[in-house]
Design an enzyme around this catalytic site. Structure first.
Site, PDB file in Angstrom:
ATOM      1  N   GLU A 165      12.036   4.244  -9.700  1.00 21.83           N
ATOM      2  CA  GLU A 165      13.040   3.999  -8.670  1.00 21.83           C
ATOM      3  C   GLU A 165      13.141   5.120  -7.626  1.00 21.83           C
ATOM      4  OE1 GLU A 165      16.811   2.943 -10.358  1.00 21.83           O
ATOM      5  OE2 GLU A 165      16.015   1.185 -11.340  1.00 21.83           O
ATOM      6  N   GLU A 414      12.691  -2.431 -16.564  1.00 19.33           N
ATOM      7  CA  GLU A 414      14.073  -2.238 -17.023  1.00 19.33           C
ATOM      8  C   GLU A 414      14.866  -3.490 -16.727  1.00 19.33           C
ATOM      9  OE1 GLU A 414      16.302   1.178 -15.539  1.00 19.33           O
ATOM     10  OE2 GLU A 414      14.533   2.446 -15.780  1.00 19.33           O
TER      11      GLU A 414
END
Ligand code: GBH
Length: 511
Positions: A165, A414
């Site tokens: 991220e 995730e």
């Protein structure tokens, strides 16, 4: 209807070094930006840090045993950079290497594939001291670090994921400042975006130079879904701008070898992008074996016209705060911000530095140029972090990615939800957590992924976030994402119903 996943589909669990390892001052590790950030009062809602976390540094054998019991085939974990390289110019730390070597060998013994994330936000503090991701030099340091790990662990690692991220690392770390290093300056945030991209490309080149072209490389993005609240031209413009700065800044250079020029236009008040050097995008544009997708939620955006006078008032307010340079009286500041928030004029700071202490900062729109964009949560019951549940948006995201990158395998690196869990004691004395809402979230999202696979989207794995409750960044230990509970007083691991459900899915390969 039962859906059977393709043979070889990977069920995994995910964590990150600073969130689970603890042992922050052991084994030769030096501080990361998160250690520094946590030490500032007000930055973490419960005043905690990752100093001890789940103590996985000492308890990894027990945690691998839990994974084996769950029946998962892969563990996605990250490496603490400052554990491996504790100083700017010093040698590699053998003790740090040994820890990861032991973890990897324990996983291999249990038949679990190690999927390594090289960077999950815990930048060594000594690199922040030279400017962090706003400094190009850090990208080259990252490549050296990646090369060393490739050399040390070679083929015992199944997949190398460069970054987790980068959106959060750049925009939350250097733009809104609600993550470490806590800098509120969009010029730095955009430099960080580019240097993270560059780091990704350089690291993949380094890994393949060490291990050959067959090394499996990946990157994990949190592609933000911001749907226009209406069909009006304004709202569609909000969605478009948001998408450019949230998602296209990474997808473009990494997967297509170019930044959309509109991005430069949109951000010209903040930076002239002179940090992009000739040849950079070619470096960033490395072939990858899969794209990691972290998915939690979606939201709606709309364009509102903020009266210019209010905008100016807000900027003056920030400038005053910066000038005072001391922490303002709590009540005074909070009231001022609440009033501004109510009037809808929470424009970004335009690079005005905001005093340290996240409690004093407002959650700004995460990107520059978008002070007129406002957010609404999506539909469905909100989870404990306030995020809406939109499983159908996961299906759509996977479709969209596949349509655009037809030959690129995808993996959900995730997915998960936080809830207020409680421990129950069964008649026989066993402790258990009944977490029906996490079970529903899990089922709904695995089904949403199955819908995409059934329609032909090549999704190759799913990693539940998270194996354990852990240090949830700015929320400290107050938000629990684990399918296994952690008692932070005793480090006891307590099975939740969602772990039982996940283990059924992983064992049966069906939903
Ligand atoms: C991940 O970040 C992290 O990789 C992980 O370390 C962390 O523990 C985990 O998620 C849980 O937070 O505007 O309502 O759509 C996720 C960060 C979450 C940031 C979703 C953007 C958008 C919420 N992202 N969020 S919404």
């Amino acid at each position: 209807m039962t859906f059977t996943f393709p043979q070889g589909f990977t069920w995994g669990v995910a964590t990150a070094s600073y969130q689970v390892e603890g042992a922050a001052q052991e084994g030769g590790r030096t501080p990361s930006i998160w250690d520094t950030y946590c030490a500032v009062p007000g930055n973490i809602s419960d005043g905690s840090s990752g100093e001890v976390a789940c103590d996985q540094y000492h308890l990894y054998k027990q945690d691998v045993a839990l994974m084996k019991k769950l029946g998962v085939q892969a563990y996605r974990f990250s490496v603490s950079w400052s554990r491996v390289f504790p100083s700017l110019d010093g040698p590699v730390n053998e003790e740090g290497i040994n820890y990861y070597r032991s973890l990897i060998s324990e996983l291999r013994k249990a038949g679990i594939k190690p999927v390594v994330t090289l960077y999950h936000w815990d930048l060594p503090q000594y690199l922040q001291d030279i400017g962090g991701w706003a400094n190009r030099e850090v990208a080259y340091r990252f490549a050296d670090y990646a090369r060393e790990l490739a050399r040390q662990f070679g083929s015992s690692v199944d997949t190398w994921t460069t970054l987790n991220e980068p959106w959060c690392a750049a925009y939350l770390g250097y733009g809104s400042g609600i993550h470490a290093p806590g800098i509120a300056n969009y010029a730095q945030a955009l430099a960080a975006v580019h240097h993270l991209n560059l780091a990704h490309g350089l690291a993949i080149k380094a890994i393949r130079e060490e291990l050959g072209e067959q090394a499996k490389c990946s990157v994990t993005l949190n592609l933000q879904i911001r749907n226009a609240a209406s069909h009006s031209a304004d709202d569609r413009l909000a969605e478009h701008m948001q998408n450019l700065l949230d998602n296209e800044v990474f997808l473009g250079p990494m997967l297509e070898g170019a930044y959309d020029p509109e991005i430069f236009e949109l951000t010209r008040d903040w930076t002239d992008w002179s940090f992009v050097k000739p040849g950079d995008v070619e470096i960033i544009h490395q072939p990858i074996n899969s794209l990691g997708v972290n998915y939690y939620s979606a939201s709606t955006v709309y364009l509102k016209r903020v009266p210019i006078a209010e905008k100016m008032a807000y900027r003056r307010h920030l400038a005053e705060l910066a000038a005072k340079a001391t922490k303002p009286a709590e009540g005074e500041d909070a009231a001022g911000l609440a009033a501004l928030s109510a009037s809808g004029s929470l424009a970004n700071a335009g690079g005005v530095p905001v005093p340290q202490g996240a409690a004093d900062r407002v959650q700004q729109p995460p990107v520059p140029g978008l002070e007129d964009v406002a957010y609404l949560p999506g539909e469905g019951e909100l989870t404990d972090t306030g995020w809406s549940q939109n499983p159908e948006e996961l299906t759509k995201l996977l479709f969209d990615l596949h349509r655009r990158f037809p030959s690129l395998p995808l993996m959900i690196t995730e997915n998960g939800s936080a809830w207020k869990d409680e421990v129950s004691v069964e008649p026989d004395g066993t402790k258990i957590v009944h977490d029906p809402k996490r079970v529903v979230y899990l089922n709904d999202h695995v089904k949403a992924m199955a819908d995409a696979i059934e329609a032909g989207v090549p999704v190759i794995g799913y990693y539940a976030w998270s194996l354990l409750d852990n240090f949830e960044w700015g929320s400290g230990y107050s938000k629990r994402f684990g399918i296994i509970r952690v008692d932070y007083d005793t480090q006891e691991r307590i099975w939740k119903d969602s772990a039982t459900r996940y283990s059924e899915i992983a064992h049966s390969n069906q939903i």
